[in-house]
Design a protein around this motif. Structure first.
Motif, PDB file in Angstrom:
ATOM      1  N   HIS A   1      -2.665 -37.478 -11.642  1.00 37.45           N
ATOM      2  CA  HIS A   1      -1.510 -36.884 -10.970  1.00 37.45           C
ATOM      3  C   HIS A   1      -1.152 -35.514 -11.506  1.00 37.45           C
ATOM      4  O   HIS A   1      -0.108 -34.978 -11.187  1.00 37.45           O
ATOM      5  CB  HIS A   1      -0.289 -37.806 -11.095  1.00 37.45           C
ATOM      6  CG  HIS A   1      -0.573 -39.213 -10.686  1.00 37.45           C
ATOM      7  ND1 HIS A   1      -0.595 -39.609  -9.372  1.00 37.45           N
ATOM      8  CD2 HIS A   1      -0.897 -40.311 -11.416  1.00 37.45           C
ATOM      9  CE1 HIS A   1      -0.899 -40.892  -9.299  1.00 37.45           C
ATOM     10  NE2 HIS A   1      -1.098 -41.339 -10.528  1.00 37.45           N
TER      11      HIS A   1
ATOM     12  N   HIS B   1       4.301 -44.259 -16.612  1.00 32.30           N
ATOM     13  CA  HIS B   1       3.408 -43.182 -17.050  1.00 32.30           C
ATOM     14  C   HIS B   1       1.985 -43.467 -16.587  1.00 32.30           C
ATOM     15  O   HIS B   1       1.510 -44.596 -16.707  1.00 32.30           O
ATOM     16  CB  HIS B   1       3.447 -43.080 -18.584  1.00 32.30           C
ATOM     17  CG  HIS B   1       2.928 -41.781 -19.089  1.00 32.30           C
ATOM     18  ND1 HIS B   1       1.589 -41.537 -19.239  1.00 32.30           N
ATOM     19  CD2 HIS B   1       3.553 -40.636 -19.492  1.00 32.30           C
ATOM     20  CE1 HIS B   1       1.416 -40.313 -19.722  1.00 32.30           C
ATOM     21  NE2 HIS B   1       2.605 -39.739 -19.877  1.00 32.30           N
ATOM     22  N   PRO B   2       1.310 -42.460 -16.075  1.00 29.92           N
ATOM     23  CA  PRO B   2      -0.069 -42.676 -15.603  1.00 29.92           C
ATOM     24  C   PRO B   2      -0.981 -43.252 -16.686  1.00 29.92           C
ATOM     25  O   PRO B   2      -1.890 -44.018 -16.387  1.00 29.92           O
ATOM     26  CB  PRO B   2      -0.523 -41.265 -15.203  1.00 29.92           C
ATOM     27  CG  PRO B   2       0.729 -40.531 -14.917  1.00 29.92           C
ATOM     28  CD  PRO B   2       1.779 -41.098 -15.810  1.00 29.92           C
TER      29      PRO B   2
ATOM     30  N   PRO C   1       6.357 -32.128 -21.113  1.00 31.79           N
ATOM     31  CA  PRO C   1       7.311 -33.070 -20.513  1.00 31.79           C
ATOM     32  C   PRO C   1       8.256 -33.640 -21.577  1.00 31.79           C
ATOM     33  O   PRO C   1       7.814 -34.000 -22.661  1.00 31.79           O
ATOM     34  CB  PRO C   1       6.415 -34.162 -19.917  1.00 31.79           C
ATOM     35  CG  PRO C   1       5.141 -34.080 -20.666  1.00 31.79           C
ATOM     36  CD  PRO C   1       5.012 -32.694 -21.227  1.00 31.79           C
TER      37      PRO C   1
ATOM     38  N   CYS D   1       6.897 -37.789 -18.610  1.00 28.82           N
ATOM     39  CA  CYS D   1       6.007 -37.413 -17.521  1.00 28.82           C
ATOM     40  C   CYS D   1       6.798 -36.701 -16.438  1.00 28.82           C
ATOM     41  O   CYS D   1       7.936 -37.049 -16.169  1.00 28.82           O
ATOM     42  CB  CYS D   1       5.341 -38.651 -16.933  1.00 28.82           C
ATOM     43  SG  CYS D   1       4.310 -38.302 -15.510  1.00 28.82           S
ATOM     44  N   PHE D   2       6.188 -35.648 -15.856  1.00 28.40           N
ATOM     45  CA  PHE D   2       6.867 -34.942 -14.772  1.00 28.40           C
ATOM     46  C   PHE D   2       6.810 -35.726 -13.474  1.00 28.40           C
ATOM     47  O   PHE D   2       7.603 -35.521 -12.590  1.00 28.40           O
ATOM     48  CB  PHE D   2       6.226 -33.557 -14.567  1.00 28.40           C
ATOM     49  CG  PHE D   2       6.509 -32.621 -15.682  1.00 28.40           C
ATOM     50  CD1 PHE D   2       7.819 -32.188 -15.912  1.00 28.40           C
ATOM     51  CD2 PHE D   2       5.499 -32.180 -16.522  1.00 28.40           C
ATOM     52  CE1 PHE D   2       8.094 -31.322 -16.963  1.00 28.40           C
ATOM     53  CE2 PHE D   2       5.776 -31.303 -17.562  1.00 28.40           C
ATOM     54  CZ  PHE D   2       7.072 -30.877 -17.792  1.00 28.40           C
ATOM     55  N   HIS D   3       5.840 -36.583 -13.367  1.00 30.64           N
ATOM     56  CA  HIS D   3       5.684 -37.316 -12.111  1.00 30.64           C
ATOM     57  C   HIS D   3       5.598 -38.802 -12.375  1.00 30.64           C
ATOM     58  O   HIS D   3       4.543 -39.411 -12.196  1.00 30.64           O
ATOM     59  CB  HIS D   3       4.416 -36.851 -11.376  1.00 30.64           C
ATOM     60  CG  HIS D   3       4.328 -35.367 -11.269  1.00 30.64           C
ATOM     61  ND1 HIS D   3       5.206 -34.623 -10.521  1.00 30.64           N
ATOM     62  CD2 HIS D   3       3.475 -34.472 -11.833  1.00 30.64           C
ATOM     63  CE1 HIS D   3       4.897 -33.336 -10.623  1.00 30.64           C
ATOM     64  NE2 HIS D   3       3.849 -33.227 -11.424  1.00 30.64           N
TER      65      HIS D   3
ATOM     66  N   CYS E   1      -5.446 -36.991 -16.333  1.00 31.56           N
ATOM     67  CA  CYS E   1      -4.453 -37.609 -15.456  1.00 31.56           C
ATOM     68  C   CYS E   1      -4.751 -37.330 -13.981  1.00 31.56           C
ATOM     69  O   CYS E   1      -4.976 -36.182 -13.596  1.00 31.56           O
ATOM     70  CB  CYS E   1      -3.066 -37.052 -15.800  1.00 31.56           C
ATOM     71  SG  CYS E   1      -1.773 -37.728 -14.755  1.00 31.56           S
TER      72      CYS E   1
ATOM     73  N   PHE F   1      -1.954 -35.493 -21.758  1.00 31.05           N
ATOM     74  CA  PHE F   1      -2.771 -36.374 -20.925  1.00 31.05           C
ATOM     75  C   PHE F   1      -3.332 -35.639 -19.714  1.00 31.05           C
ATOM     76  O   PHE F   1      -4.090 -36.192 -18.932  1.00 31.05           O
ATOM     77  CB  PHE F   1      -1.921 -37.573 -20.479  1.00 31.05           C
ATOM     78  CG  PHE F   1      -2.709 -38.678 -19.836  1.00 31.05           C
ATOM     79  CD1 PHE F   1      -3.794 -39.263 -20.503  1.00 31.05           C
ATOM     80  CD2 PHE F   1      -2.389 -39.157 -18.575  1.00 31.05           C
ATOM     81  CE1 PHE F   1      -4.518 -40.283 -19.907  1.00 31.05           C
ATOM     82  CE2 PHE F   1      -3.106 -40.180 -17.979  1.00 31.05           C
ATOM     83  CZ  PHE F   1      -4.182 -40.742 -18.647  1.00 31.05           C
ATOM     84  N   ARG F   2      -2.940 -34.351 -19.603  1.00 28.42           N
ATOM     85  CA  ARG F   2      -3.227 -33.568 -18.409  1.00 28.42           C
ATOM     86  C   ARG F   2      -4.690 -33.618 -17.986  1.00 28.42           C
ATOM     87  O   ARG F   2      -5.002 -33.762 -16.817  1.00 28.42           O
ATOM     88  CB  ARG F   2      -2.860 -32.112 -18.710  1.00 28.42           C
ATOM     89  CG  ARG F   2      -2.319 -31.366 -17.572  1.00 28.42           C
ATOM     90  CD  ARG F   2      -1.880 -30.012 -18.057  1.00 28.42           C
ATOM     91  NE  ARG F   2      -3.020 -29.174 -18.401  1.00 28.42           N
ATOM     92  CZ  ARG F   2      -2.989 -28.245 -19.350  1.00 28.42           C
ATOM     93  NH1 ARG F   2      -1.880 -28.041 -20.040  1.00 28.42           N
ATOM     94  NH2 ARG F   2      -4.048 -27.522 -19.603  1.00 28.42           N
TER      95      ARG F   2
HETATM   96  S1  SF4 Z   1       3.072 -35.054 -17.105  1.00 31.90           S
HETATM   97 FE1  SF4 Z   1       1.586 -34.621 -15.547  1.00 31.90          FE
HETATM   98  S2  SF4 Z   1      -0.295 -34.781 -16.611  1.00 31.90           S
HETATM   99 FE2  SF4 Z   1       1.164 -35.652 -17.919  1.00 31.90          FE
HETATM  100  S3  SF4 Z   1       1.045 -37.765 -17.434  1.00 31.90           S
HETATM  101 FE3  SF4 Z   1       2.635 -36.971 -16.156  1.00 31.90          FE
HETATM  102  S4  SF4 Z   1       1.616 -36.447 -14.315  1.00 31.90           S
HETATM  103 FE4  SF4 Z   1       0.025 -36.756 -15.770  1.00 31.90          FE
END
Ligand code: SF4
Ligand SMILES: Nc1ncnc2c1ncn2[C@@H]1O[C@H](COP(=O)(O)OP(=O)(O)OP(=O)(O)O)[C@@H](O)[C@H]1O
Ligand SMILES: [Mg+2]
Lengths: 324, 324, 315
Positions: free
Chosen positions: A293, A248-249, A302, A315-317, A291, A287-288
């Motif tokens: 990413h 997670h970022p 998410p 997290c999507f990424h 973040c 966290f958008r």
């Molecule tokens: S879901 Fe998107 S905004 Fe949230 S932590 Fe993951 S990458 Fe960042």
């Protein structure tokens, strides 16, 4: 084998005048006997409220609105107050954040310890007292006999926290929740206390949840780590995995802000932005706004996923590609 | 502790001295001492003799020394009306007043603490709101008015309780007390309740505020986390913390309660020193007035001292500081 | 260690504030004050009642059916008649009569005038005296300040009734003596309050600026310090008016206050007291109700004033 504690989809909300504060929102984790779980997150992320929820000590205007807290397989959110009281301080114990405030200033240490012994064991005052003395000795308080007759204000912060730990461990609980018990103390004492508590926990087979906002405190001791952000657990996994390959970022940001992990000459990387107000969380990933990413997908909520076995994240990424 | 005590004693002595100067000036300078200290019935020769014997022809500072000297020997003049030493008259009436005032103070705790505790624990209920509204009345209504209402309802309309006098008394330590007989107790009830209403309001507000302030404290939560029963948490952990200010205030109020007994004694024809002083003022029996004022000052100073002592005994933090 | 160090920090029995007011349209401070005050209907009711009582007291001689102190209008044969009785001249005594055959309603209206006059008058004088001393102490500081505050402490350590008793014991009965006694009892409350808020104000920059400009002292004190002490002063003054009225009634009830020729509510109550046990309640009861309503209405206003003005103090 059933876990000592398993929390499933816990939601604890505070219904304040200004609105509903979702302090804990869909939190799940579990911990087995003898293990150490590090619960990490910034101030206000809901760590303490999670702990109080397990203890059944959430005060109005808040309460547990949903989810199950399974202690040895039994859902304790459904227990009567009387049954819950029998567990509290006995099988499940907690140490608080601020050692200066946890002991009653107008009662002597022995009063506060003896009542804790007698709350769960049918023993005489004298027996309770001797158990209290032994417990004080165990947490490294010199001449415990004399110290029993003292008042809290005669102790330093570190000593008071040791007393609180001694009280929490009086009945050799199956689960101990340590809510940042060393944050208010200076660094050398922090390390001492942490390793002592961990030793005792191992001795009694106690499952230990160590709450902290500082990853470095538990980096060497925790078996598992759960990272909290804005009332949610955004990442869980074994300590080694979470620390070495965060998904997670936010976790990555936390690790980046630990001084020892920075290479020399490199700037300390702080997570930009501020913790969002729980009253006005943006829709989607909380966290958008901070973040690096974030993209359009993150405006959706998410769900927890397991991109790597044994390590979940919301997290999507997730950062697999980056760390691989 | 000893130096502290000595210091407080010296302070107290200064206050008594200051008040003696004020009373002296009041009687000897503002009023005409000849009129004040000599019975109007005395003839010319008698007047001259008394003026000389009282030293009224001496310079003022010498007169003051004489006044203090006499006072120290317990001589504050003779009552014109009773032709007895004023001090003895007051001493005879004092037990009745003390009995009334102490009963009132005890009643204020007896009613004030539970009411305040309830209002603090359930602050939003109808009952708590009623209690708080009632306490505003208790603060603002004149004592004599409430006394009249009590007499009208309980003595005249319902006929349950007597409205005048002390009733039957019994002897203890050579002094007559009402509280030792059933009839005396019946006589004591209404006046004591009347006198305590202000203090009940005061105590219940203090306790309520204290409960509201103490309940969210960490040490209360920690006490609950030990698995203590709610009764122990409230009556030991919460109440013991609140009792310090309450006892201090109630103790300090004993002085003004004795002063306000003047009103209640007049309403209920209670034969204490309050009624004596009012009667004395109405017939200008000034030696009694002077003696009463000096006695009250002494009493006040003593009470303040005792409260301070009690306070140090109750609060361990103060006690230790005082020890040095 | 002095006793001041050991004094406990007592939680003030304040009512919970009316928190959570959002920013509203442009408003003068006075408008906002009025609308915040009006938020409590019970306080508004108290204010209305108090104004009515005040008007009734001021115009007592026009409203009252009888002049209770004109002996020619009294008929001793009408003594102690219960409420609703008809007089010998055919008029109805709504609240009955006292032992002199005096119409109670008229007696109460005239009594209100004396009670309110003494209460408000003494509170005003005490306010002027106490405020001046408080401002003076805060502005001068040093020994003067210490001496004044010692006196305040000494004064406040003795209960009001006792101080009033002492003064009246020396001076004797009389309206002016009662006023003097009440002033002496009350001034210290104003001094303490004003000094405390003036001290806070003093440290502000604009006062220092005013001092640098070498404005005359009097001007600094009255044009700059005083206005900022007003909110707490208003609260204290309201409370003290109620206390003064209650204390005057008590003293008069005890026979130490106003003389029989100028009976206040307290004295009326005292006069009827002896008849109460025989069931002739109205001679004491109705003046008592008048006293009760007066005191409670002032306190309702005072409570709301405190709630409204207090948060502004903290800012
Ligand atoms: S879901 Fe998107 S905004 Fe949230 S932590 Fe993951 S990458 Fe960042
Ligand atoms: N009694 C309460 N009423 C309203 N909101 C509350 C209450 N208690 C906690 N909260 C809210 O719950 C959220 C989480 O609080 P919590 O104490 O669990 O944070 P934390 O993670 O322990 O932070 P810290 O590191 O500062 O202890 C906070 O935003 C807080 O405002
Ligand atoms: Mg916390």
């Amino acid at each position: 084998m059933t876990a000592t504690l398993e929390v499933r989809n816990l939601r604890t909300h505070f219904f304040t005048r200004a609105g509903v504060v979702k302090a804990v929102d869909d939190v799940s984790f579990s911990i087995a006997g003898g293990q150490v779980l590090g619960l990490v997150g910034e101030s206000g992320s809901g760590k303490s409220v999670t702990g109080f929820s397990v203890m059944g000590l959430v005060d109005p205007p808040g309460h547990v609105v949903e989810g199950a807290i399974l202690y040895q397989g039994r859902d304790i959110t459904r227990l009567s107050e009387r049954d819950m009281r029998a567990l509290r301080g006995n099988r499940i114990a907690m140490i608080f954040q601020d050692p200066m405030m946890t002991l009653n200033p107008v009662l002597r240490i022995d009063t506060q310890m003896i009542e804790a012994v007698q709350a769960h064991a049918k023993v005489s005052r004298a027996q309770a007292r001797s158990r209290a003395r032994d417990a004080l000795g165990q947490v490294g308080i010199p001449s415990p006999d004399e110290r029993l007759a003292a008042y809290p204000h005669q102790f330093s912060g570190g000593m008071r926290q040791r007393v609180a730990i001694a009280i929490a461990l009086l009945h050799h609980p199956d689960l101990l929740i340590a809510d940042e018990p060393t944050t208010a103390l200076d660094v050398t004492i922090q390390a001492q206390i942490l390793s002592e508590v961990q030793k005792l926990a191992v001795t009694y087979g106690t499952a230990l949840i160590w709450i902290t906002h500082d990853l470095s405190v538990i980096a060497g001791l925790a078996d598992e780590i759960a990272v909290m952000y804005a009332g949610r657990i955004v990442e869980t996994g074994s300590a080694a995995r979470v620390l070495d390959t965060p998904l997670h970022p936010y976790t990555q940001g936390l690790i980046g802000s630990v001084p020892s992990r920075n290479r020399r000459g490199e700037k300390l990387r702080q997570i930009p932005g501020m913790t969002p107000s729980l009253l006005r969380l943006p829709p989607g990933c909380a966290f958008r706004t901070r973040c690096p990413h974030a993209d359009a997908a993150c405006e959706q909520e998410p769900e927890p996923s397991q991109p790597v076995p044994g390590q979940t994240t919301r997290c999507f990424h997730p950062l697999i590609a980056v760390s691989a | 502790m000893t130096t502290w005590l000595i210091r407080r004693l010296i302070q107290a002595l200064f206050v008594v001295l200051a008040m003696s100067v004020i009373v002296f000036i009041g009687v000897h300078v503002i009023g005409n001492p000849v009129d004040i200290l000599i019975s109007p019935e005395a003839d010319q020769a008698e007047r001259a003799r008394i003026i000389a014997s009282l030293g009224l022809d001496q310079p003022l500072w010498k007169q003051y020394v004489l006044f203090v000297d006499d006072a120290l020997r317990g001589d504050l003049g003779r009552s014109f009306v009773f032709n007895e030493p004023a001090l003895r008259l007051i001493a005879q009436r004092m037990p009745a007043t003390l009995e009334l005032a102490v009963t009132a103070v005890l009643m204020s705790m007896l009613f004030g603490i539970p009411l305040g505790l309830y209002a603090g624990l359930y602050p939003d209920g109808v009952v708590a709101r009623t209690i708080m509204a009632g306490s505003i009345l208790g603060f603002s209504l004149p004592t004599f008015w409430v006394g009249l209402m009590l007499i009208m309802v309980f003595a005249v309309q319902l006929g349950w309780l007597p409205s005048t006098g002390r009733g039957a008394t019994a002897e203890l330590f050579g002094i007559q007390w009402s509280f030792l007989t059933l009839d005396g107790l019946r006589h004591l009830l209404l006046p004591a309740l009347n006198l305590s209403l202000f203090n009940i309001s005061l105590v219940l507000r203090l306790v309520r505020a204290g409960v509201r302030e103490t309940l969210p404290m960490d040490f209360v939560k920690f006490a609950r986390a030990k698995g203590l029963a709610p009764a122990r948490v409230i009556f030991v952990h919460v109440l013991k913390n609140i009792m310090i200010p309450v006892v201090t205030v109630v103790g300090l109020e004993l002085g003004s309660t004795i002063a306000f007994a003047v009103v209640t004694e007049s309403v209920f024809a209670w034969p204490g020193m309050g009624k004596l002083i009012i009667d004395s003022i109405n017939v200008l029996d000034r030696p009694v007035i002077v003696a009463y004022l000096m006695m009250i000052v002494l009493l006040f100073v003593t009470i303040n001292l005792v409260v301070d002592l009690l306070y140090t005994l109750l609060d361990p933090r103060v006690r230790l500081e005082a020890k040095g | 260690m002095s006793s001041a160090d050991t004094a406990p920090k007592l939680p003030l029995p304040l009512r919970e504030g009316v928190g959570g007011r959002g920013p509203v349209r442009e408003e003068t401070p006075f408008r906002r004050f009025v609308s915040e005050f009006a938020a409590s209907h019970i306080a508004v009711a108290g204010l209305i009642i108090f104004v009515l009582i005040g008007v009734a007291a001021i115009f007592a001689s026009l409203i009252a059916p009888q002049n209770p102190y004109d002996l020619a209008q009294l008929d001793i044969m009408d003594g102690r008649l219960p409420p609703g009785s008809a007089s010998s001249t055919g008029y109805t005594y709504l609240l009955g009569t006292d032992d002199q055959g005096r119409d109670m309603l008229s007696g109460i209206l005239y009594g209100l005038r004396i009670s309110l006059g003494v209460g408000v008058g003494s509170a005003l004088i005490a306010c002027v005296v106490g405020t001046s001393l408080g401002l003076f102490a805060a502005y001068i500081g040093g020994r003067t300040d210490a001496a004044i505050m010692r006196l305040v402490d000494l004064q406040l350590s003795f209960p009001s009734i006792l101080v009033a008793l002492m003064i009246l014991a020396v001076l004797g009965k009389g309206v002016m003596n009662v006023v003097l006694a009440l002033v002496i009892v009350e001034w210290a409350y104003y001094t303490r309050t004003v000094r405390a808020s003036a001290l806070v104000e003093r440290r502000r920059e604009y006062i220092e600026a005013a001092e640098c400009l070498a404005l005359p002292r009097r001007r600094i004190i009255f044009r700059h310090l005083l206005p900022n002490c007003l909110p707490p002063l208003i609260v204290i003054a309201t409370q003290q008016v109620a206390r003064a009225i209650a204390l005057e009634a008590t003293l008069s009830f005890l026979g130490l206050g106003v003389p029989i020729t100028e009976p206040s509510l307290g004295l009326l109550i005292a006069n009827g007291y002896q008849y109460m046990l025989s069931g002739k309640y109205w001679i004491s009861f109705y003046p008592g109700i008048a006293l009760l309503v007066t005191i409670v209405s002032i306190n309702l206003v005072g409570d709301q004033l405190r709630d409204v003005l207090n948060p502004r103090l903290k800012r």
